[in-house]
Design an enzyme around this catalytic site. Structure first.
Site, PDB file in Angstrom:
ATOM      1  N   GLU A   1       0.808  -0.180  10.133  1.00 23.00           N
ATOM      2  CA  GLU A   1      -0.643  -0.433  10.035  1.00 23.00           C
ATOM      3  C   GLU A   1      -1.449   0.776  10.547  1.00 23.00           C
ATOM      4  OE1 GLU A   1      -2.174  -4.323  10.422  1.00 23.00           O
ATOM      5  OE2 GLU A   1      -0.280  -5.265   9.877  1.00 23.00           O
TER       6      GLU A   1
ATOM      7  N   SER B   1       0.533   7.867   5.411  1.00 19.95           N
ATOM      8  CA  SER B   1      -0.749   8.010   6.115  1.00 19.95           C
ATOM      9  C   SER B   1      -1.871   8.374   5.148  1.00 19.95           C
ATOM     10  CB  SER B   1      -0.626   9.105   7.185  1.00 19.95           C
ATOM     11  OG  SER B   1       0.223   8.664   8.222  1.00 19.95           O
TER      12      SER B   1
ATOM     13  N   LEU C   1       0.844  -1.191   0.000  1.00 16.80           N
ATOM     14  CA  LEU C   1       0.000   0.000   0.000  1.00 16.80           C
ATOM     15  C   LEU C   1       0.888   1.253   0.000  1.00 16.80           C
ATOM     16  CD1 LEU C   1      -2.873   1.286   0.322  1.00 16.80           C
ATOM     17  CD2 LEU C   1      -2.561   1.113   2.797  1.00 16.80           C
ATOM     18  N   THR C   2       1.804   1.326   0.974  1.00 16.83           N
ATOM     19  CA  THR C   2       2.644   2.518   1.161  1.00 16.83           C
ATOM     20  C   THR C   2       3.553   2.784  -0.043  1.00 16.83           C
ATOM     21  OG1 THR C   2       2.619   2.122   3.515  1.00 16.83           O
ATOM     22  CG2 THR C   2       4.401   3.509   2.703  1.00 16.83           C
TER      23      THR C   2
ATOM     24  N   ARG D   1      17.336  -8.697  41.778  1.00 13.97           N
ATOM     25  CA  ARG D   1      18.270  -7.602  42.007  1.00 13.97           C
ATOM     26  C   ARG D   1      18.141  -7.039  43.427  1.00 13.97           C
ATOM     27  NH1 ARG D   1      22.898  -4.975  40.486  1.00 13.97           N
ATOM     28  NH2 ARG D   1      22.656  -2.707  40.537  1.00 13.97           N
TER      29      ARG D   1
ATOM     30  N   ILE E   1       7.973  -2.559   2.449  1.00  5.70           N
ATOM     31  CA  ILE E   1       6.996  -3.651   2.428  1.00  5.70           C
ATOM     32  C   ILE E   1       7.499  -4.842   3.252  1.00  5.70           C
ATOM     33  CG2 ILE E   1       5.629  -5.169   0.935  1.00  5.70           C
ATOM     34  CD1 ILE E   1       5.051  -2.043   0.704  1.00  5.70           C
TER      35      ILE E   1
ATOM     36  N   PRO F   1       6.600   5.954  -1.681  1.00  8.28           N
ATOM     37  CA  PRO F   1       7.509   7.001  -1.204  1.00  8.28           C
ATOM     38  C   PRO F   1       6.760   8.287  -0.814  1.00  8.28           C
ATOM     39  CG  PRO F   1       8.457   5.923  -3.112  1.00  8.28           C
ATOM     40  CD  PRO F   1       7.082   5.335  -2.932  1.00  8.28           C
TER      41      PRO F   1
END
Ligand code: COS
Length: 383
Positions: free
Chosen positions: A364, A131, A124-125, A269, A156, A127
């Site tokens: 996502e 968003s 989908l994404t 500890r 991807i 350069p």
């Protein structure tokens, strides 16, 4: 919805054992070598992990959403790179075909995705389109009974090991927004499809990410998801609604692991003559983490049950993604704080997990996109 408590418990138990005995001991090696070993991938396939949420009629386990998030809580207890290996086959890589594909597309791809014979990823994404997904520019021009794809898809997940891509591309150049976008299934070996070099990331080493480049790649028209132009953006959004809920559940798994690591350290500890778990300021860090993690777990289960009744849970899934990914960021920060200087050292798991979880607030859909989705739904319902 849980179909059969006993069968589900067997599955969860086998995942728990696999995570504890096989994956956790390999975490450092996977981070150092930046790859999950082949024999582990084979074992994941044998366990059925590649087909968790692919319908049974296509050879998957057909988990309901409630069952899937319960499985993701367990898988989340180890380095997220392991989940990522089979995550795209169950999630964003295959869901477009499952939700909107034609019967022929389902028959052709899902059985092989369910066994892990092939790997799918989601393109989908770009350069210049992150968003603002509806502004994507990768084009798909119809030419006879083919589409010619041109463009670059960025960052991807699993692309270096993928055999098939779900690709969102613009079929209508006149329509600049969401309605001009269509979804395709594209085989990796299509001439004109090539991969960029793998990216070097802040964390989640072992989960490979690269660009996918389409240069006059000819894709059969039969690979247009659902056989319909212009509905690809909606397909992508529906896929992400489900993916966001799944990622939220992974966040809870990692948060539970971080709390366990912090608890263990606090009991071992000693400072000022006593174990640090007995100091109230350390207890506050532990208690805040437990309460937030429990809240996330509860809202995810509630949303998963809702999605088993009706698919439209965008708002609730966005609430879960926003809260759970921010929550695990805070939990990781506190876990490092409880470890003190040790938490900054590579030999402690919390140092690595702290870097790994940073991605959950970004991919996502960023937290800010989840806020938009939630608020827009609120306004729509109030108008
Ligand atoms: N399910 C079904 N349809 C949906 C939907 C959903 N969850 N969300 C939106 N749609 C539909 C809308 O109903 C609208 O349809 P109509 O044109 O018929 O009215 C269409 O899709 C466009 O929706 P909208 O106008 O809300 O689109 P925007 O461009 O404003 O974008 C956001 C919406 C910002 C929410 C979207 O681009 C997004 O989620 N961005 C983040 C992308 C992302 O997560 N990237 C990560 C990459 S994958 S690792």
């Amino acid at each position: 919805m849980i179909r059969d408590e006993e069968i589900l418990e067997q599955l969860l138990d086998s995942i728990r054992r696999f995570v504890r005995e096989r994956l956790i001991p390999l975490e450092e090696q996977v981070a150092d070598e930046d790859r999950v070993p082949d024999d582990v991938i084979s074992e994941m396939k044998e366990l059925g992990l590649y087909g968790l949420s692919i319908p049974e009629e296509y050879g998957g386990l057909g988990l309901t959403m409630e069952e899937e998030v319960l499985a993701a809580f367990e898988v989340g207890k180890t380095a997220p790179a392991f989940r990522s290996a089979f995550g795209t086959n169950n999630g964003i890589g295959s869901q477009g075909i499952i939700l909107d594909g034609t019967d022929e597309q389902k028959q052709r791809y899902l059985p092989r995705l369910a066994t892990g014979e092939i790997v799918a990823s989601f393109c989908l994404t770009e350069p210049d389109s992150g968003s603002d997904a509806a502004s994507l520019r990768t084009s798909a021009r119809k030419d006879g009974d083919e589409y010619i794809l041109n463009g670059t898809k960025r960052w991807i997940t699993n692309a270096p090991s993928a055999d098939v891509f779900t690709v969102m591309a613009r079929t209508n150049p006149e329509e600049k927004g969401a309605r001009g976008i269509s979804a395709f299934v594209v085989d990796r070996d299509t001439p004109g499809v090539s991969l960029g070099a793998p990216y070097k990331k802040m964390g989640q080493h072992g989960a490979p990410v690269c660009d996918v480049i389409f240069d006059d790649a000819r894709v059969p028209a039969a690979n247009l998801i659902g056989g319909q132009e212009g509905t690809g953006f909606k397909t992508a959004m529906k896929v992400l609604d489900k993916g966001r809920l799944h990622i939220s559940a992974v966040c809870v798994g990692v948060a539970e692991r971080l709390i366990e690591e912090a608890m263990h350290f606090a009991l071992e500890r000693k400072q000022f003559g006593q174990r640090i778990a007995d100091f109230q300021l350390i207890q506050a860090l532990l208690a805040d983490s437990r309460a937030e993690c429990y809240a996330a777990r509860s809202m995810i289960l509630e949303t998963a049950r809702l999605r088993d009744q009706r698919p439209d849970v965008s708002e609730q899934a966005a609430c879960c993604k926003m809260f759970a990914s921010e929550m695990v960021g805070r939990v990781a920060d506190r876990a490092v704080q409880i470890h003190g200087g040790a938490g900054y050292m590579r030999e402690y798991a919390v140092e690595r997990l702290y870097r790994d979880v940073r991605l959950f607030r970004i991919y996502e859909g960023t937290t800010q996109i989840q806020q938009l989705v939630i608020a827009r739904n609120m306004i729509r319902n109030a108008e």
